[in-house]
Scaffold this motif. Structure first.
Motif, PDB file in Angstrom:
ATOM      1  N   HIS A  70       1.368  -1.073   0.174  1.00 52.62           N
ATOM      2  CA  HIS A  70      -0.328  -0.052  -0.475  1.00 52.62           C
ATOM      3  C   HIS A  70       1.231   1.029  -0.010  1.00 52.62           C
ATOM      4  N   PRO A  71       0.762   2.370  -0.596  1.00 51.30           N
ATOM      5  CA  PRO A  71       0.781   3.676  -1.073  1.00 51.30           C
ATOM      6  C   PRO A  71       1.564   4.356   0.733  1.00 51.30           C
ATOM      7  N   SER A  72       0.731   4.244   1.529  1.00 56.59           N
ATOM      8  CA  SER A  72       1.220   4.296   2.574  1.00 56.59           C
ATOM      9  C   SER A  72       2.002   3.674   3.300  1.00 56.59           C
ATOM     10  N   THR A  73       3.297   2.789   3.486  1.00 61.13           N
ATOM     11  CA  THR A  73       3.971   1.899   4.126  1.00 61.13           C
ATOM     12  C   THR A  73       5.224   2.984   3.209  1.00 61.13           C
ATOM     13  N   LEU A  74       5.001   3.849   2.199  1.00 63.41           N
ATOM     14  CA  LEU A  74       6.273   4.517   1.578  1.00 63.41           C
ATOM     15  C   LEU A  74       6.380   5.146   2.921  1.00 63.41           C
ATOM     16  N   HIS A  75       5.781   5.935   2.998  1.00 62.62           N
ATOM     17  CA  HIS A  75       6.217   7.200   4.763  1.00 62.62           C
ATOM     18  C   HIS A  75       5.079   7.559   4.780  1.00 62.62           C
ATOM     19  N   LEU A  76       4.661   7.365   6.467  1.00 63.32           N
ATOM     20  CA  LEU A  76       3.466   8.143   7.664  1.00 63.32           C
ATOM     21  C   LEU A  76       3.208   9.254   6.919  1.00 63.32           C
ATOM     22  N   TRP A  77       2.429   8.905   6.726  1.00 64.53           N
ATOM     23  CA  TRP A  77       0.925  10.142   5.838  1.00 64.53           C
ATOM     24  C   TRP A  77      -0.359  10.089   6.764  1.00 64.53           C
ATOM     25  N   TRP A  78      -0.771  11.662   7.840  1.00 64.35           N
ATOM     26  CA  TRP A  78      -1.754  11.445   8.242  1.00 64.35           C
ATOM     27  C   TRP A  78      -3.373  11.489   7.550  1.00 64.35           C
ATOM     28  N   ALA A  79      -4.121  11.440   8.217  1.00 66.09           N
ATOM     29  CA  ALA A  79      -5.437  11.486   7.662  1.00 66.09           C
ATOM     30  C   ALA A  79      -5.147  10.677   6.024  1.00 66.09           C
ATOM     31  N   ARG A  80      -4.584   9.023   5.303  1.00 68.23           N
ATOM     32  CA  ARG A  80      -5.028   9.558   3.550  1.00 68.23           C
ATOM     33  C   ARG A  80      -6.043   9.360   3.498  1.00 68.23           C
ATOM     34  N   ARG A  81      -6.711   9.717   2.662  1.00 67.53           N
ATOM     35  CA  ARG A  81      -8.211   9.300   2.134  1.00 67.53           C
ATOM     36  C   ARG A  81      -7.827   7.338   1.007  1.00 67.53           C
ATOM     37  N   PRO A  82      -8.256   6.796   1.053  1.00 70.29           N
ATOM     38  CA  PRO A  82      -8.320   5.740   1.072  1.00 70.29           C
ATOM     39  C   PRO A  82      -8.892   5.571  -0.636  1.00 70.29           C
ATOM     40  N   ARG A  95      -0.586   7.832  17.809  1.00 63.21           N
ATOM     41  CA  ARG A  95      -2.272   8.389  17.551  1.00 63.21           C
ATOM     42  C   ARG A  95      -1.179   9.716  16.655  1.00 63.21           C
ATOM     43  N   GLN A  96      -2.240  10.385  16.491  1.00 64.66           N
ATOM     44  CA  GLN A  96      -2.150  12.060  15.444  1.00 64.66           C
ATOM     45  C   GLN A  96      -1.010  13.427  17.291  1.00 64.66           C
ATOM     46  N   ALA A  97       0.006  12.811  17.973  1.00 61.66           N
ATOM     47  CA  ALA A  97       0.611  13.441  18.537  1.00 61.66           C
ATOM     48  C   ALA A  97       2.324  13.081  18.898  1.00 61.66           C
ATOM     49  N   ILE A  98       2.673  14.438  19.598  1.00 59.83           N
ATOM     50  CA  ILE A  98       4.102  13.163  20.192  1.00 59.83           C
ATOM     51  C   ILE A  98       4.050  13.475  22.068  1.00 59.83           C
ATOM     52  N   PRO A  99       3.960  12.730  22.485  1.00 64.48           N
ATOM     53  CA  PRO A  99       2.902  12.144  23.922  1.00 64.48           C
ATOM     54  C   PRO A  99       4.113  12.053  25.494  1.00 64.48           C
ATOM     55  N   MET A 100       4.306  12.471  26.224  1.00 63.20           N
ATOM     56  CA  MET A 100       5.026  11.871  26.773  1.00 63.20           C
ATOM     57  C   MET A 100       5.366   9.764  27.161  1.00 63.20           C
ATOM     58  N   THR A 101       6.433   9.704  26.877  1.00 59.18           N
ATOM     59  CA  THR A 101       6.000   8.782  27.587  1.00 59.18           C
ATOM     60  C   THR A 101       7.440   8.490  28.831  1.00 59.18           C
ATOM     61  N   TRP A 102       6.536   7.085  29.437  1.00 53.34           N
ATOM     62  CA  TRP A 102       8.094   7.256  30.936  1.00 53.34           C
ATOM     63  C   TRP A 102       8.459   6.226  31.017  1.00 53.34           C
ATOM     64  N   ILE A 138      -6.409  18.021  12.683  1.00 56.08           N
ATOM     65  CA  ILE A 138      -5.178  18.117  12.633  1.00 56.08           C
ATOM     66  C   ILE A 138      -4.051  18.747  12.287  1.00 56.08           C
ATOM     67  N   GLY A 139      -2.746  19.069  13.464  1.00 60.26           N
ATOM     68  CA  GLY A 139      -1.608  20.038  12.572  1.00 60.26           C
ATOM     69  C   GLY A 139      -0.562  19.414  11.677  1.00 60.26           C
ATOM     70  N   TYR A 140      -1.180  19.360  10.287  1.00 58.57           N
ATOM     71  CA  TYR A 140       0.067  18.304   9.678  1.00 58.57           C
ATOM     72  C   TYR A 140       1.563  19.667  10.154  1.00 58.57           C
ATOM     73  N   ALA A 141       1.284  19.980  10.283  1.00 55.70           N
ATOM     74  CA  ALA A 141       3.259  20.587  10.230  1.00 55.70           C
ATOM     75  C   ALA A 141       3.952  20.966  11.560  1.00 55.70           C
ATOM     76  N   ASP A 142       3.303  20.889  12.850  1.00 56.66           N
ATOM     77  CA  ASP A 142       3.759  20.706  13.819  1.00 56.66           C
ATOM     78  C   ASP A 142       4.015  19.156  13.781  1.00 56.66           C
ATOM     79  N   LEU A 143       3.400  18.118  13.293  1.00 55.87           N
ATOM     80  CA  LEU A 143       3.152  16.364  13.783  1.00 55.87           C
ATOM     81  C   LEU A 143       4.795  16.277  12.054  1.00 55.87           C
TER      82      LEU A 143
END
Length: 991
Positions: free
Chosen positions: A32-44, A528-535, A600-605
């Motif tokens: 699947h093209p999505s496996t080339l590089h992650l991008w968020w909320a792709r349309r099918p 998920r669409q975030a850069i969360p803290m991981t303990w 979604i804040g694509y630029a920040d992500l």
């Protein structure tokens, strides 16, 4: 007023088949093209392909000379539907939208010919022969309008336009998205058909082997070869930093991952300043019979008086629940507890320590590769010391002051780790990860030089033009291979970062491909669409064969290159701000998936990836990576914290989206519709319905840009049964808006005239939507299309005070008129069905005192005895209730029942459709015998769905939704049943 030929998308599309394919696509990963590089909320891809095809193919009603009767129009429309969606008997895997069709030349060529036919007829020409694929492609390239997506994101729409043989273009403000699009659409066709240039392949061909690859397979083989070389060279340079683990028997094993726990100084004075762990769970594996966990051990000789030990075996449920708590606190206001004293540790204390740079880390456990299993080991001083020794490595220090020193987003919709002191992208990685990733990044340039030398030796033209300069020779080819190697590094960062956590693999959980329960492993950063803290985080061994290993990226990237849509035709991706009206190609067919208000804040992500791509590829793509980070201020997202408040953010979005839509209108062809996707946030609809701020603001921008709305098609990537079960039933993943340029001579209407037009036109439009196969679950969004079509036909609609009616008010009126139409339809049903509807809306199939039924019967002026004799209600001696489907009599027929009701038509059809010895043919026989009552019965199924949904009766709602969606097929089968004679039709319903 100019009259345009209607396109298929403006009349009817096989929505159920598209939604089935779109939902199924989520489980497809390999290739699947999505496996080339992650991008968020792709349309099918399925939805994009179907929408593009339907935008370009004429509806048969546009050609009355070729399809002169309603029957001929309907037959041709059904043929096109089958081409798009396939057949339900084949689970829609035989149509254009199926994943299997994405590289099926026979299916694709048939679709291309249909597009060419519509183009040719519009020009007064005849298309090339259907069997001449090359001629069809040449004709489309010369005569069909190009497709342009000004918000191309992950590149799905340009890729599918290219697959359909069209000239495909796109643009985006985000350079990461542009590069992904180039890698999918622009690069593969440049080097299609070329054999690989690497020495191993050349030697094989020299020994008599013959290159038999097609498309971009040669390019893919070179990416694999040089990717392996990069990994081997990096292992030669820094492999010693990833030592093997020693097993209890003294043997060695490859480490899969080192698991770490962040530490903080205890706020309790009794702990004497000790650093204590912050652990979200001590459980390492939940596999039955082979569970693994960590136990903290108090040891005065250990640093800070404690250490970790790993255990394996069995656990009681109580023990497992205790371990799953980690060091999290039960105390109010405390996030964690000190393992030495039990004192609470608040989030404020952790944030303060983190911002002061005083968080530490201790090795929690080591995961090693066993024979078809994971081996969990206690940490060792040697392994911990090696990792700690790299803190002052020159490469680590350089990373903290170089490209990677750019700031992590302080605020992010889904969460960010900034508040805990991880304020730069370099700080998201351990020292060992920084050494490995910077080494691999630097090797991209070295590898490019090897590719260039090998390409020259293989005979590629010595053209000095780079890939960014549209070169096609050896230099450009080396740039192309290096681009995909840069993606390998980028993919590696997503699983080699201190935000990655360890997934213990809960029992019964399924893999993404629907296989057996997944094994424990490293979660990627963007789960998920975030850069969360991981303990407690997982540090992958980048040289292992596991999912966090560098070479695992090849297993995803190579198939995506191989399945790219080549060789077909030209395509291009540009770095362009859609709101600036600077489309480099025009006039075009617009098909686009724009930003969704505040979703979604694509630029920040995307900065997470941008900083690494910039380090790898800035010399190859200087225009894309001229900035330190991605553009933020122009990004069309209504982010309150960026624009000084919610109102200001909405104003920014409205202005920018309005400018972009105006630019689209100006660039679009005059004789074709625009397709614009809009995605709902679930909370948005749940709280505000279909007049939510984001949706109405978006529609307002469409209207203000001078566009009229012809249709709204709900496209979902979750099937209706799952959505109903989760309580979000009428929510599509996205809605495709079908728009036309509004006529310049459009008039003005009053509120009253608008409502009258809705009442006049919506009934036929709703009936047409049902005939098109739209199920009840999608009706509310689909009705918006013709309703907004009425609204946007006018330049403006005036309120009673002469102010212009806003879209939000228009949406409310459309929904109100739809409700009135549905109620009028109910009044047209026979009296027993009306009583049954009222009873069902209150009691469902439950029995109640007979007095309740008497009241309803009197209101409808129908004798109680008639209700009992009708077969709709049953007399339970003092109580009454609807006859349950399981109690309905076998052999019932609407043709022989002189008092047959619409209620019975629906319930009996459901009964036979789901019966073990019934099925579709028996149900079709009933539909055949209903005659003119068939459409009323189908309408009742929609009404029953709405009632069941409102009541929260999910299983009952699913039954009516399934029946309504199945109805067109049953109606299609009905003539064949009738042709076999009345006896056969009657026998089909007897069991």
């Amino acid at each position: 007023m100019t009259t345009h030929r209607k396109k298929l998308i403006e009349v009817s599309i096989p929505l159920e088949a598209i939604n089935v394919a779109s939902a199924r696509e989520k489980s497809i990963r390999h290739g699947h093209p999505s496996t080339l590089h992650l991008w968020w909320a792709r349309r099918p891809l399925a939805a994009c392909r179907a929408v593009l095809f339907s935008q370009l193919v004429d509806d048969p009603s546009a050609w009355p000379d070729r399809f002169p009767t309603p029957a001929a129009v309907e037959a041709e429309r059904n043929r096109l539907h089958k081409l798009i969606g396939g057949t339900k008997e084949a689970e829609y895997k035989d149509g254009l939208v199926a994943w299997e069709s994405s590289n099926n030349e026979a299916v694709l060529n048939a679709a291309r010919w249909e597009i060419a036919r519509s183009v040719a007829w519009g020009l007064g020409e005849e298309p090339p022969p259907p069997e001449d694929g090359a001629a069809i492609l040449a004709y489309l390239q010369a005569k069909a309008p190009p497709v342009y997506d000004p918000f191309s994101g992950g590149g799905s729409i340009p890729l599918e336009a290219q697959r359909l043989g069209l000239r495909a273009y796109g643009s985006d403000l985000n350079p990461v998205a542009v590069l992904i699009g180039k890698a999918l659409v622009e690069i593969p066709p440049k080097f299609a058909g070329l054999p690989p240039v690497n020495p191993a392949s050349r030697d094989q061909r020299a020994r008599g082997g013959r290159w038999q690859g097609r498309g971009a397979q040669g390019l893919a083989e070179d990416v694999r070869h040089y990717g392996v070389w990069m990994r081997e060279e990096a292992a030669r340079r820094i492999g010693h930093l990833y030592p093997e683990a020693t097993l209890p028997d003294g043997s060695k094993a490859t480490v899969i991952a080192w698991l770490w726990a962040r530490t903080v100084r205890s706020p309790d004075p009794a702990a004497k300043g000790a650093m204590v762990p912050l652990v979200s769970s001590f459980v390492l594996s939940t596999k039955e019979g082979k569970k693994a966990w960590v136990e903290p051990v108090f040891d005065a000789a250990a640093p800070d008086g404690w250490r970790f030990e790993v255990h394996t075996g069995t656990l009681t449920k109580v023990e497992e629940e205790r371990l799953k708590k980690g060091t999290k606190s039960d105390g109010r206001g405390a996030g964690f507890a000190c393992i030495l004293t039990g004192a609470g540790i608040t989030g404020a204390h952790i944030r303060a320590e983190g911002q002061a740079g005083r968080l530490g880390a201790r090795l929690l456990a080591i995961v090693a590769e066993g024979s078809r299993t994971r081996i969990y080991l206690s940490p060792t001083d040697q392994q911990e010391a090696l990792a700690a020794s790299l803190a002052n490595d020159e490469r680590v220090l350089d990373a903290h002051i170089g490209t990677l020193a750019q700031a992590v987003p302080e605020r992010l919709t889904g969460g960010t780790c900034y508040a805990y002191g991880l304020t730069t992208f370099a700080s998201l990685f351990t020292p060992r990860q920084l050494v490995a990733l910077t080494t691999l990044s630097d090797l991209v340039a070295e590898t490019r030089e090897k590719v260039l030398a090998d390409a020259m030796y293989a005979g590629l033209p010595a053209d000095p033009s780079s890939l960014a300069q549209s070169g096609t020779g050896a230099t450009a080819y080396a740039d192309a291979v290096a681009t995909y190697l840069g993606f390998m590094v980028d993919r590696a960062t997503d699983r080699n970062c201190s935000i990655c956590s360890w997934d213990a693999g809960p029992p019964g959980s399924k893999s993404s491909t629907g296989g057996s329960a997944r094994t424990a492993g490293v979660r990627n950063v963007f789960a998920r669409q975030a850069i969360p803290m991981t303990w407690d985080y997982a540090e992958s061994n980048i040289f292992s064969e596991s999912g966090g290993g560098f070479l695992s990226a090849l297993d995803w990237i190579i198939p995506a290159i191989q399945r790219s849509a080549v060789p077909i035709g030209p395509g291009g991706l540009f770095l362009v701000d859609a709101a600036k009206n600077s489309f480099p190609v025009r006039p075009v067919i617009i098909s686009t998936d724009p930003p969704y208000y505040d979703n979604i804040g694509y630029a920040d992500l995307s900065d997470f990836f941008y900083v690494w791509l910039r380090r790898c590829l800035s010399g190859i793509w200087p225009d894309l990576f001229r900035r330190l980070t991605t553009p933020k201020e122009q990004e069309l997202v209504a982010t309150a914290y960026r624009h000084g408040g919610r109102d200001q953010a909405e104003a920014f979005f409205m202005q920018g989206m309005g400018d972009a839509l105006t630019a689209m209108r100006k660039a679009a062809v005059d004789d074709g519709p625009l397709a614009i996707y809009y995605a709902f946030k679930q909370a948005e609809v749940a709280q505000e319905g279909l007049t939510s701020a984001g949706w109405s603001s978006f529609l307002q921008a469409v209207v203000d840009a001078g566009l009229g709305i012809d249709g709204t098609w709900p496209v979902r990537t979750e099937m209706a049964n799952r959505m109903i079960g989760s309580g979000t039933n009428a929510l599509a993943s996205s809605i495709v808006l079908v728009c036309r340029k509004r006529a310049q001579d459009a008039g003005i209407a009053t509120r009253a005239e608008f409502i009258r037009a809705l009442k006049r036109e919506l009934p036929d439009a709703i009936a047409a939507i049902r005939r098109a196969g739209v199920g009840p679950v999608d009706m509310q969004q689909s009705v918006i299309g013709p309703g907004m079509g009425v609204f946007t036909r006018f330049a403006k609609v005036l309120e009673d005070d002469d102010s212009a009616m806003p879209v939000k008010t228009a949406l409310s009126l459309i929904n109100r008129v739809w409700d009135e139409i549905e109620n009028e339809l109910t009044e047209a049903f026979d009296a027993p069905t009306q009583v049954a509807l009222a009873w069902f809306a209150t009691y469902g199939f439950d029995a109640r005192p007979s007095g309740e039924l008497i009241t309803l019967a009197n209101a409808k002026n129908i004798p109680l005895a008639t209700l009992f004799s009708s077969g709709v209600f049953q007399d339970l001696r003092g109580k009454a209730g609807l006859v349950a489907r399981d109690d309905l009599p076998d052999g019932w027929s609407p043709a022989t029942d002189r008092a047959a009701t619409i209620w019975e038509c629906v319930q009996h059809t459901i009964r036979v459709l789901n019966a073990e010895d019934g099925g579709a043919e028996a149900a079709a026989a009933l539909v055949a015998q209903m005659g003119q009552r068939s459409e009323d019965a189908r309408a009742l199924a929609y009404r029953l769905f709405e009632i069941a949904t409102q009541k929260g009766w999910a299983s009952e709602a699913l039954i009516y939704n399934a029946l309504a969606q199945e109805w067109p097929r049953l109606a299609e089968m009905a003539p064949a049943v009738i042709a076999r004679g009345p006896v056969a039709a009657a026998q089909a319903t007897l069991f």
